[in-house]
Design an enzyme around this catalytic site. Structure first.
Site, PDB file in Angstrom:
ATOM      1  N   GLU A   1       8.744  12.991  49.746  1.00  0.00           N
ATOM      2  CA  GLU A   1       7.785  11.893  49.889  1.00  0.00           C
ATOM      3  C   GLU A   1       6.828  12.143  51.043  1.00  0.00           C
ATOM      4  OE1 GLU A   1      11.095   8.538  48.740  1.00  0.00           O
ATOM      5  OE2 GLU A   1       9.955   8.359  50.580  1.00  0.00           O
TER       6      GLU A   1
ATOM      7  N   CYS B   1       2.293  10.822  57.265  1.00  0.00           N
ATOM      8  CA  CYS B   1       3.683  11.112  57.653  1.00  0.00           C
ATOM      9  C   CYS B   1       4.225  12.138  56.657  1.00  0.00           C
ATOM     10  CB  CYS B   1       4.469   9.803  57.604  1.00  0.00           C
ATOM     11  SG  CYS B   1       6.178  10.005  58.042  1.00  0.00           S
TER      12      CYS B   1
ATOM     13  N   CYS C   1      18.053  15.698  54.126  1.00  0.00           N
ATOM     14  CA  CYS C   1      18.248  15.935  55.564  1.00  0.00           C
ATOM     15  C   CYS C   1      19.740  16.056  55.832  1.00  0.00           C
ATOM     16  CB  CYS C   1      17.664  14.773  56.366  1.00  0.00           C
ATOM     17  SG  CYS C   1      17.727  15.022  58.155  1.00  0.00           S
TER      18      CYS C   1
ATOM     19  N   CYS D   1      21.766  10.265  59.761  1.00  0.00           N
ATOM     20  CA  CYS D   1      21.578   8.984  60.479  1.00  0.00           C
ATOM     21  C   CYS D   1      21.957   7.833  59.528  1.00  0.00           C
ATOM     22  CB  CYS D   1      20.143   8.842  60.955  1.00  0.00           C
ATOM     23  SG  CYS D   1      19.629  10.209  62.019  1.00  0.00           S
TER      24      CYS D   1
ATOM     25  N   CYS E   1      19.311   5.541  57.575  1.00  0.00           N
ATOM     26  CA  CYS E   1      18.189   6.241  56.936  1.00  0.00           C
ATOM     27  C   CYS E   1      18.439   6.526  55.455  1.00  0.00           C
ATOM     28  CB  CYS E   1      17.962   7.547  57.689  1.00  0.00           C
ATOM     29  SG  CYS E   1      16.814   8.655  56.873  1.00  0.00           S
TER      30      CYS E   1
ATOM     31  N   CYS F   1      11.075   6.413  54.907  1.00  0.00           N
ATOM     32  CA  CYS F   1      11.235   7.672  54.191  1.00  0.00           C
ATOM     33  C   CYS F   1      12.489   7.670  53.321  1.00  0.00           C
ATOM     34  CB  CYS F   1      11.260   8.843  55.169  1.00  0.00           C
ATOM     35  SG  CYS F   1      12.698   8.910  56.220  1.00  0.00           S
TER      36      CYS F   1
HETATM   37  S1  SF4 Z   1      16.244   9.523  60.381  1.00  0.00           S
HETATM   38 FE1  SF4 Z   1      16.731  10.371  58.348  1.00  0.00          FE
HETATM   39  S2  SF4 Z   1      15.257  12.018  58.036  1.00  0.00           S
HETATM   40 FE2  SF4 Z   1      15.241  11.528  60.234  1.00  0.00          FE
HETATM   41  S3  SF4 Z   1      16.749  12.929  61.154  1.00  0.00           S
HETATM   42 FE3  SF4 Z   1      17.875  11.061  60.667  1.00  0.00          FE
HETATM   43  S4  SF4 Z   1      18.719  11.427  58.611  1.00  0.00           S
HETATM   44 FE4  SF4 Z   1      17.098  12.934  58.934  1.00  0.00          FE
END
Ligand code: SF4
Length: 345
Positions: free
Chosen positions: A91, A104, A111, A115, A118, A335
Site C-alpha cells: 500500500e 507514505c 513486516c 508491533c 499495527c 498502513c
Molecule cells: S508499525 Fe507495523 S510496519 Fe511499522 S515497524 Fe511496526 S509492525 Fe512494521
C-alpha cells in the site's frame, strides 16, 4: 533478466561497459529512467536503436500496477494498492493537508517487527521491496497527482515494513530519490521512520544528502514498549536514545519522535513526564498520532481530551508537539488496512 531500474548510475555504467558500450551513455539512460520516469527502452529517443535493442535483449523494467485506488471524500487523501510481478501487494498513501501532499511509501511486503497495534504486522513478513519497487511508488503516485495539477511535496518511508530492515535497497532508493539527475527530490523533504533498528540508524547519516529521521517511540517504559513493540526486547529505550545522541545531526535538524496514542496504555501524564526524561537534550519534535483502529484492534484510540492534555504538558515545557490528524480515516488510512481487506475478499 536484469532489472535496469534497480541499478545505480555507477552500476548502469558498468553494465554498459560489460556490453562493450560507452559508459557515458549510462547518464542518459539513468535520467530517462528516474528523472523522466520512462519504463521502456523504445522511448529513449536519444539512444541509438541498436543499443536500445541490445539493452532490451538482456535487461528489463520492474512492473508495478495499481490494483485498487481509494480517494478520501473527507480530505482528498489517496490510498493505492499496488501489485508486483510476483503477485505480492503493498500500500501507498498520499496524505493531503492543505498544500502539503505527503506520500507514505512502503519498503517491504508485510513486516517482521510485530508491533501489536499495527495492521501490517498481522500480515507477517513476505519479502523486501527492491529499490525500483520503492521508487515506482513515488513516480506513479506523483503522476496521479500531476493529472490533478498537483504534486508530491513530502515523502515519508513509513508505510508497510521497517525501512532499516531493508537497509540496502532503502539506501539505494534514497540516493536516487534525492539525486538531481535521479528523481530530484529535496532531501529536506524526505523522512525515514524506524521502529528502533538501532544497528542500522547511522547508515542513514552516511548518505551524501542526509534525510530526516523519525523514531516510533510509542511507550515510555521498557516493559510497555517491549509488549507493544518487540524490537524493544533487543534494543531497549536507553540503547535507542543513546544511539540518537551520537548521530551527526546537521544544524537545525530535529529528530521526529512518533507516538501513537493508545487509550490506557501510553497516554497518561506520567508518560508525558517520562518522555521529557527520555529525550532530554535531544533536538526533537514530537508527533502524537491518534490511533486509527481496525475492526479487530485490541486497542482503542486515546480520547481527544487526553491527547490535548498530553500535548499541553509537553508544550508548557517548551517542546514542539503536534497532534497528527487521523488522515483519510474513511479510506483506512493506517498502513496494512487496505491490504488486509483485500486479502479477505
Ligand atoms: S508499525 Fe507495523 S510496519 Fe511499522 S515497524 Fe511496526 S509492525 Fe512494521
Amino acid at each position: 533478466m536484469i532489472k535496469i531500474d534497480n541499478m545505480s548510475l555507477e552500476e548502469i555504467k558498468e553494465f554498459l561497459k560489460s556490453l562493450g558500450e560507452e559508459s557515458y551513455r549510462g547518464e542518459q539512460i539513468y535520467k530517462w529512467i528516474f528523472s523522466r520516469g520512462v519504463d521502456n527502452f523504445e522511448d529513449m529517443t536519444d539512444i541509438s536503436k541498436s543499443l536500445r535493442g541490445k539493452l532490451s535483449d538482456c535487461s528489463e523494467f520492474t512492473k508495478i500496477e495499481i490494483l485498487e485506488k481509494i480517494e478520501s471524500r473527507k480530505d482528498g487523501s489517496i490510498k493505492a494498492l499496488f501489485s508486483f510481478e510476483d503477485g505480492e501487494k503493498i500500500e501507498t498513501v498520499v496524505l493531503k493537508d492543505g498544500n502539503r501532499n505527503t506520500l507514505c511509501i512502503s519498503t517491504q511486503v508485510g513486516c517482521r517487527m510485530g508491533c501489536s497495534f499495527c495492521s501490517t504486522a498481522k500480515i507477517g513478513f513476505k519479502r523486501d521491496l527492491t529499490s525500483a519497487e520503492i521508487l515506482k511508488q513515488v513516480i506513479v503516485m506523483n503522476r496521479l497527482l500531476e493529472e490533478k495539477g498537483d504534486k508530491v511535496t513530502n515523502i515519508v518511508y513509513m508505510g508497510m515494513g521497517e525501512p532499516l530492515d531493508n537497509i540496502e535497497n532503502v539506501m539505494r532508493s534514497l540516493s536516487i530519490l534525492t539525486d538531481e539527475n535521479g528523481l530530484g527530490f529535496s532531501h529536506r523533504k524526505v523522512t525515514v521512520s524506524t521502529s528502533g533498528r538501532v544497528d542500522n540508524i547511522d547508515k542513514i547519516f552516511s548518505l551524501k544528502k542526509p534525510v530526516n529521521l523519525a523514531v516510533s517511540l510509542n511507550a515510555t517504559t521498557d516493559s510497555t514498549r517491549s509488549e507493544i513493540m518487540p524490537v524493544n526486547r533487543k534494543f531497549g529505550i536507553a540503547e535507542l536514545v543513546g544511539k540518537l545522541r551520537e548521530l551527526p545531526l546537521q544544524k537545525r535538524k530535529r529528530i521526529t519522535i512518533e507516538y501513537v496514542m493508545l487509550r490506557g496504555i501510553n497516554d497518561t501524564i506520567d508518560d508525558a513526564k517520562r518522555i521529557i526524561h527520555i529525550v532530554k537534550g535531544l533536538p526533537v519534535k514530537i508527533n502524537l498520532i491518534l490511533y486509527n483502529p481496525t475492526i479487530d484492534s485490541i486497542y482503542k484510540p486515546s480520547t481527544e481530551e487526553s491527547a490535548l492534555k498530553f500535548q499541553k504538558y509537553l508544550t508548557d515545557r517548551n517542546f514542539t508537539v503536534f497532534i497528527r490528524k487521523s488522515y483519510g480515516s474513511d479510506i483506512d488510512g493506517a498502513c496494512g488496512q487496505l491490504y488486509a481487506k483485500y486479502k479477505k475478499m
